[in-house]
Design a protein around this motif. Structure first.
Motif, PDB file in Angstrom:
ATOM      1  N   ASP A   1      39.821  29.914  35.265  1.00 42.37           N
ATOM      2  CA  ASP A   1      39.960  29.668  36.695  1.00 42.37           C
ATOM      3  C   ASP A   1      41.064  28.636  36.858  1.00 42.37           C
ATOM      4  O   ASP A   1      40.847  27.444  36.672  1.00 42.37           O
ATOM      5  N   GLY A   2      42.268  29.110  37.144  1.00 37.03           N
ATOM      6  CA  GLY A   2      43.412  28.217  37.264  1.00 37.03           C
ATOM      7  C   GLY A   2      44.297  28.596  38.430  1.00 37.03           C
ATOM      8  O   GLY A   2      44.247  29.724  38.923  1.00 37.03           O
ATOM      9  N   PRO A   3      45.121  27.651  38.894  1.00 40.30           N
ATOM     10  CA  PRO A   3      45.978  27.907  40.058  1.00 40.30           C
ATOM     11  C   PRO A   3      47.115  28.865  39.761  1.00 40.30           C
ATOM     12  O   PRO A   3      47.612  28.937  38.639  1.00 40.30           O
ATOM     13  N   THR A   4      47.490  29.634  40.788  1.00 37.64           N
ATOM     14  CA  THR A   4      48.688  30.479  40.766  1.00 37.64           C
ATOM     15  C   THR A   4      49.410  30.247  42.087  1.00 37.64           C
ATOM     16  O   THR A   4      48.840  29.647  43.003  1.00 37.64           O
ATOM     17  N   PRO A   5      50.633  30.724  42.236  1.00 38.33           N
ATOM     18  CA  PRO A   5      51.340  30.535  43.509  1.00 38.33           C
ATOM     19  C   PRO A   5      50.647  31.179  44.717  1.00 38.33           C
ATOM     20  O   PRO A   5      50.851  30.758  45.843  1.00 38.33           O
ATOM     21  N   THR A   6      49.802  32.194  44.490  1.00 35.89           N
ATOM     22  CA  THR A   6      49.165  32.893  45.610  1.00 35.89           C
ATOM     23  C   THR A   6      47.663  32.639  45.713  1.00 35.89           C
ATOM     24  O   THR A   6      46.980  33.293  46.494  1.00 35.89           O
TER      25      THR A   6
ATOM     26  N   TYR B   1      29.853  36.953  42.201  1.00 38.74           N
ATOM     27  CA  TYR B   1      29.875  37.561  40.874  1.00 38.74           C
ATOM     28  C   TYR B   1      29.162  36.706  39.830  1.00 38.74           C
ATOM     29  O   TYR B   1      28.518  37.243  38.928  1.00 38.74           O
ATOM     30  N   THR B   2      29.239  35.392  39.945  1.00 40.27           N
ATOM     31  CA  THR B   2      28.480  34.569  38.994  1.00 40.27           C
ATOM     32  C   THR B   2      26.976  34.687  39.266  1.00 40.27           C
ATOM     33  O   THR B   2      26.177  34.591  38.333  1.00 40.27           O
TER      34      THR B   2
ATOM     35  N   ASN C   1      38.148  35.905  49.973  1.00 46.16           N
ATOM     36  CA  ASN C   1      37.924  34.497  49.718  1.00 46.16           C
ATOM     37  C   ASN C   1      37.479  34.355  48.263  1.00 46.16           C
ATOM     38  O   ASN C   1      36.379  34.786  47.905  1.00 46.16           O
ATOM     39  N   GLN C   2      38.328  33.763  47.440  1.00 46.72           N
ATOM     40  CA  GLN C   2      38.026  33.685  46.014  1.00 46.72           C
ATOM     41  C   GLN C   2      36.780  32.835  45.729  1.00 46.72           C
ATOM     42  O   GLN C   2      36.030  33.161  44.819  1.00 46.72           O
ATOM     43  N   ASP C   3      36.551  31.781  46.485  1.00 46.62           N
ATOM     44  CA  ASP C   3      35.354  30.950  46.266  1.00 46.62           C
ATOM     45  C   ASP C   3      34.082  31.752  46.536  1.00 46.62           C
ATOM     46  O   ASP C   3      33.139  31.723  45.741  1.00 46.62           O
ATOM     47  N   ASP C   4      34.053  32.462  47.674  1.00 44.17           N
ATOM     48  CA  ASP C   4      32.879  33.277  48.010  1.00 44.17           C
ATOM     49  C   ASP C   4      32.666  34.375  46.968  1.00 44.17           C
ATOM     50  O   ASP C   4      31.537  34.634  46.545  1.00 44.17           O
TER      51      ASP C   4
ATOM     52  N   THR D   1      39.357  40.307  37.282  1.00 45.15           N
ATOM     53  CA  THR D   1      39.992  39.197  37.979  1.00 45.15           C
ATOM     54  C   THR D   1      39.690  39.327  39.457  1.00 45.15           C
ATOM     55  O   THR D   1      39.588  40.426  39.989  1.00 45.15           O
ATOM     56  N   LEU D   2      39.524  38.182  40.113  1.00 40.41           N
ATOM     57  CA  LEU D   2      39.308  38.138  41.560  1.00 40.41           C
ATOM     58  C   LEU D   2      40.638  37.773  42.186  1.00 40.41           C
ATOM     59  O   LEU D   2      41.046  36.622  42.183  1.00 40.41           O
ATOM     60  N   GLN D   3      41.327  38.779  42.678  1.00 42.36           N
ATOM     61  CA  GLN D   3      42.694  38.637  43.154  1.00 42.36           C
ATOM     62  C   GLN D   3      42.718  38.566  44.673  1.00 42.36           C
ATOM     63  O   GLN D   3      42.048  39.358  45.331  1.00 42.36           O
ATOM     64  N   PRO D   4      43.493  37.621  45.254  1.00 43.66           N
ATOM     65  CA  PRO D   4      43.602  37.607  46.713  1.00 43.66           C
ATOM     66  C   PRO D   4      44.070  38.982  47.210  1.00 43.66           C
ATOM     67  O   PRO D   4      45.021  39.556  46.692  1.00 43.66           O
ATOM     68  N   ALA D   5      43.368  39.503  48.195  1.00 43.32           N
ATOM     69  CA  ALA D   5      43.663  40.847  48.713  1.00 43.32           C
ATOM     70  C   ALA D   5      44.967  40.850  49.485  1.00 43.32           C
ATOM     71  O   ALA D   5      45.248  39.933  50.259  1.00 43.32           O
ATOM     72  N   ALA D   6      45.743  41.877  49.278  1.00 37.89           N
ATOM     73  CA  ALA D   6      46.959  42.074  50.062  1.00 37.89           C
ATOM     74  C   ALA D   6      46.555  42.537  51.457  1.00 37.89           C
ATOM     75  O   ALA D   6      45.523  43.190  51.638  1.00 37.89           O
ATOM     76  N   GLU D   7      47.352  42.198  52.432  1.00 35.94           N
ATOM     77  CA  GLU D   7      47.064  42.615  53.806  1.00 35.94           C
ATOM     78  C   GLU D   7      46.983  44.134  53.891  1.00 35.94           C
ATOM     79  O   GLU D   7      47.793  44.849  53.309  1.00 35.94           O
ATOM     80  N   GLY D   8      45.972  44.620  54.587  1.00 39.00           N
ATOM     81  CA  GLY D   8      45.825  46.058  54.789  1.00 39.00           C
ATOM     82  C   GLY D   8      45.214  46.802  53.618  1.00 39.00           C
ATOM     83  O   GLY D   8      45.188  48.024  53.603  1.00 39.00           O
TER      84      GLY D   8
END
Length: 125
Positions: free
Chosen positions: A36-41, A26-27, A18-21, A57-64
């Motif tokens: 902090d800007g939008p991307t397709p994912t 980290y802050t 969860n990028q917000d959490d 960078t705080l990247q959405p985790a890939a499944e698994g």
């Protein structure tokens, strides 16, 4: 390939659920938000610890995705103070390791289970 094509490390990505959490976590450690800007994912979030020589960078985790091994070591001029402050905040920290000839250090984990180290900038006695 000519080795002059790679000139440094710009960012290290941290997989988060969860990028917000993660951004709040980290802050709260004192990291500065540079972008902090939008991307397709999700969002492209760049953070800087301290002098910003390397960005995170705080990247959405890939499944698994498997988490746990320490791959990033942050620095502190006062490891004991950093450890005490993080423990007081309820962050999952290990004991400080004090080995002769090696900087003091301790491991900690973020809410997503990613493991890191805080390593001192000076060598212990």
């Amino acid at each position: 390939m000519d080795s002059k094509h790679i000139t440094g490390v710009r960012t290290v990505s941290i997989p988060v659920d969860n990028q917000d959490d993660a951004l709040r976590f980290y802050t709260s450690l004192g990291f500065s938000v540079l972008r902090d800007g939008p991307t397709p994912t999700g969002r492209w979030i760049e953070l800087a610890p301290g002098s910003a020589n390397v960005l995170l960078t705080l990247q959405p985790a890939a499944e698994g995705i498997v988490r746990g091994a320490i791959g990033i070591r942050f620095t502190s001029d006062d490891v004991e103070a950093a450890h005490a402050a993080m423990a007081a905040e309820g962050i999952d920290v290990d004991d400080i390791l004090l080995w002769p000839g090696v900087p003091p250090m301790f491991a900690f984990r973020d809410p997503d289970g990613n493991a890191f180290s805080i390593t001192g900038t000076t060598v212990s006695g």
